[in-house]
Enzyme design. Structure first.
Site, PDB file in Angstrom:
ATOM      1  N   GLU A   1      22.098 -22.477 -18.844  1.00 41.24           N
ATOM      2  CA  GLU A   1      21.237 -21.475 -18.143  1.00 41.24           C
ATOM      3  C   GLU A   1      22.080 -20.312 -17.251  1.00 41.24           C
ATOM      4  O   GLU A   1      21.691 -19.320 -17.001  1.00 41.24           O
ATOM      5  CB  GLU A   1      20.667 -22.514 -16.937  1.00 41.24           C
ATOM      6  CG  GLU A   1      19.425 -23.288 -17.615  1.00 41.24           C
ATOM      7  CD  GLU A   1      18.677 -23.949 -16.746  1.00 41.24           C
ATOM      8  OE1 GLU A   1      17.438 -24.488 -16.921  1.00 41.24           O
ATOM      9  OE2 GLU A   1      19.252 -24.282 -15.545  1.00 41.24           O
TER      10      GLU A   1
ATOM     11  N   ASP B   1       0.797  -1.316   0.045  1.00 39.13           N
ATOM     12  CA  ASP B   1      -0.012  -0.117   0.015  1.00 39.13           C
ATOM     13  C   ASP B   1       0.978   1.127   0.148  1.00 39.13           C
ATOM     14  O   ASP B   1       2.237   1.067   0.095  1.00 39.13           O
ATOM     15  CB  ASP B   1      -1.017  -0.094   1.274  1.00 39.13           C
ATOM     16  CG  ASP B   1      -0.175  -0.182   2.543  1.00 39.13           C
ATOM     17  OD1 ASP B   1       0.573   0.657   2.936  1.00 39.13           O
ATOM     18  OD2 ASP B   1      -0.344  -1.194   3.126  1.00 39.13           O
TER      19      ASP B   1
END
Ligand code: DGJ
Length: 727
Positions: A612, A532
């Site tokens: 990777e 928030d």
């Protein structure tokens, strides 16, 4: 002048919007307008229908059509004959909740007001103006101070409310909402953001029905289940057209948003602290400050509205050294090791990370006290030397020697019963005397409404930050709060505790972030349970969700993007099969989704195979190259991932010269045409180079881009656009 007053009409003007209200003949403050600029007094829209059973204030005498049950009001109190949801409810003289708020005075000031003890939008002196309006109830002498901060360049208006007891006896505040917005006309829909742990902020758009709809949290946190932000959209409003209003409450505790469609099809939106877990005793002369609401509206759709919120939250809510500067690329050990680690394991992960270009090692839960699982140790913030042999200082030195910065996890607000802190201070936990407390993740919550507890946490966390070279803190909180009772408050003040808890948390964060300006604080609450604008005042980024699955993250990050800037979204690449969903997305897809935020990794890099590692190194390089564009660019949602087979978004640099388009195609299909993606936010006439070819903005926004052939589900894609005609 952003604020002007003429003949009782208050005008708050921004570059593209007008907010208007007016004091009527009875001293009632009517709301007139919030929308596009009209250059007109909008009181001609006020209507006075004679509606049976909607009564009139006494002073209206026989003017029976004048009713506070039908008029658009600027700030509605309970008990004045307006039966819609009120913004203010206060027990006053004789235990009555009746109030009749009438205009008393106003003031205009340069700059933007701040709110004592609460986070609020801050501005430079020339960036904003403040309007203060005082309403008063003559019987109880309650004064309501309405404050409006107008940020004209940003098309933002903030609102806050202070209630003062001007009378001579105690009053009890039952509800002090920060926002009350009446909209008399139109057909409306609302968008709210619901969810759960590991699936936060799922955007849901619903028609505004007759009666009251609401979202909220009574969990002591803004919560995973609902977010303190809401959109009201006129029917037909899209990403780039139509009218909508957005409101975000700058508060991290329980909240309530209510939307009522009344008997005349008028809509009222109220928003503020959750009245179900709130009550406040106000003695004569005392004031209560409600948290701030940030408001904006747009007649160019929801995308424009979001960009306004991104800008104001990034530039006027977030603070500190990391507000605009590049954020470090993190490697966090949580999903790599959980509680099973020692200093060697951490150093090994860090070493591999350093080789791949990652900047910082974050040591997550389990480094302290007796903490080999989640059933003990919280509260004992002393390094566990059987795990971190040689201590924190030595580990940090070792990591720094590899060129890695160091960050540390805390969960200061919680405590395990099996901890020295609990054994020494059982009175510091939130629990009701004589009742067993509710456990959640087998832990209890410390009473942050008690200044002694806040002081202890300040000394403990601050002490560690002072002692070690720590450059990042992950501030976690892993349960909702109930059993509200504080050993430090008298019986008649107990119901103030939920709000006092939030005030205690803010004061602690204010002190720590103030004292350690070089430390990057990342908020976390089991992922995004306290995402928030209040927390963003202290922590410029927040771990968006404990769900790191690339597919689910596109839905979570889509909802998050309606109000919160991309720089605020903590987002990591994790291992496959994903630990929350079991899905296996390609490394490319995981990287693409995590890059739409503040980027990092959360896996054991030593377990990567084949190509990777090189791919991770490439991703880190790519992210560092794009970070400025991602965080500082204008953000466009290009699809609604709840509706189609694709999530796509774009960042466009402030000067419009560069754009980054990213996304995921969810399901692969054979024998079909390639996917097509229409872009947004480009200049129609301009030419853009994309992967060696040149297109006009018009072509890209209407014809679109062809996506690569799909191969496997959740395929990630990235395009970089460069405007070529103005070089
Ligand atoms: C919840 C957080 O969201 C996770 O990232 C991790 O830090 C755990 N807590 C640790 O307990």
């Amino acid at each position: 002048m952003a604020i002007s007053v003429e003949k009782g009409v208050f005008n708050l003007e921004t570059s593209n919007t007008l907010y208007q209200m007016k004091v009527d003949g009875f001293g009632v403050l009517n709301h007139l307008w919030y929308g596009a600029k009209t250059d007109c007094v909008m009181d001609y829209l006020l209507d006075y229908p004679g509606v049976g059973f909607s009564g009139s204030p006494y002073e209206a005498d026989n003017q029976r059509t004048y009713s506070l049950d039908t008029l658009p009001l600027e700030y509605a109190a309970e008990g004045e004959g307006g039966f819609r949801v009120p913004a203010l409810s206060a027990e006053n003289v004789g235990g009555s909740r009746a109030l009749a708020l009438r205009f008393r005075e106003y003031r205009i000031q340069k700059g933007k007001y701040r709110i004592e003890g609460l986070p609020s939008v801050y501005t430079g002196e020339d960036e904003a103006e403040t309007l203060e309006i005082v309403l008063q109830d003559s019987v109880s002498q309650i004064e309501v101070l309405l404050r409006y901060g107008v940020l004209p360049q940003k098309d933002i208006i903030t609102r806050s409310v202070t209630v003062k007891n001007g009378g001579d006896r105690r009053i009890m505040l039952r509800r002090v909402h920060s926002l009350c917005l009446d909209i008399p006309y139109g057909e409306w829909e609302w968008v709210h953001f619901h969810g759960r742990h590991t699936m936060e902020r799922q955007a849901e758009r619903l028609p505004v029905m007759h009666g009251v709809q609401q979202s909220g949290s009574g969990r002591g946190l803004s919560s995973h289940q609902q977010n303190p932000s809401v959109l009201l959209c006129e029917k037909g409003c899209t990403e780039d057209s139509g009218f909508c209003i957005g409101a975000a409450l700058m508060y991290s505790g329980g909240f309530q948003t209510q939307i009522e469609r009344d008997q005349l099809d008028q809509v009222r939106l109220v928003m503020g602290i959750d009245p179900g877990t709130f009550c406040w005793a106000l003695e004569p002369g005392e004031s209560f400050h409600a948290p701030e609401v940030i408001l904006s509206c747009s007649d160019r759709g929801m995308g424009e509205l979001s960009r306004r919120f991104h800008r104001v939250i990034r530039e006027n809510v977030c603070r500190g050294k990391f507000q605009f500067s590049g954020r470090p690329v993190l490697i966090n050990n949580w999903e790599a090791t959980y509680f099973d680690f020692n200093e060697e394991k951490i150093a090994k992960i860090a070493k591999q990370a350093a080789e791949l270009g990652i900047d910082m090692m974050v040591l997550d839960d389990g480094w302290f006290g007796k903490r080999d699982s989640d059933i003990s140790g919280l509260g004992d913030w002393v390094v566990n030397e059987s795990k971190i042999r040689g201590g924190l200082g030595q580990l940090i030195e070792r990591l720094n020697g590899m060129g890695m910065k160091f960050g540390l996890w805390f969960e200061p607000e919680s405590v395990s019963e099996d901890s020295d802190l609990f054994r020494n201070h059982p009175e510091w936990v939130i629990r009701v005397p004589g009742r067993d407390p509710v456990r959640s993740r087998y832990q209890l919550v410390l009473d942050l409404s008690n200044p002694e507890v806040v002081e202890h946490l300040y000394r403990t966390v601050g002490g560690i930050l002072r002692r070690y070279h720590i450059e990042y803190v992950k501030w976690d909180m892993n349960r909702a709060i109930c059993d509200w009772h504080s050993s430090a408050l008298p019986p008649d003040r107990q119901m103030e505790m939920p709000h006092r808890y939030v005030l205690g948390l803010y004061s602690l964060l204010e002190r720590l972030t103030g004292e350690f300006p070089d430390v990057l604080f990342e908020g976390c609450c089991g992922g995004g349970g306290r995402f928030d604008a209040g927390m963003l005042h202290y922590c410029p980024q927040i771990w968006c969700s404990d769900n790191t699955d690339a597919h689910d993250r596109t839905l979570i990050q889509y909802g998050t993007s309606f109000f919160y800037p991309i720089s605020a979204v903590g987002s990591h690449v994790s291992a496959v099969p994903n630990h929350q969903t079991g899905r296996t997305a390609s490394l490319k897809a995981r990287g693409t989704v995590a890059m739409a935020g503040s980027f990092g990794y959360e896996l054991d890099l030593n377990r990567l195979i084949g190509e990777e590692k090189a791919e991770v190194a490439q991703q880190v390089k790519e992210y560092k190259g794009y970070q400025k564009l991602i965080h500082g660019g204008r953000y466009y949602r290009l699809t609604n991932p709840f509706e189609g087979n694709m999530a796509a978004w774009a960042f466009i640099s402030p000067d419009g010269r560069e754009a980054l388009v990213q996304g995921i195609v969810y399901r692969a299909a054979s024998n079909v045409l390639r996917g097509r993606l229409r872009l947004a936010g480009l200049e129609r006439e301009a030419r853009y180079r994309v992967g060696g070819k040149v297109y006009t903005g018009q072509a890209l926004m209407t014809g679109g881009l062809l996506l690569p052939w799909t191969w496997g589900d959740d395929m990630g894609f990235t395009f970089f656009l460069e405007r070529i005609d103005c070089q």
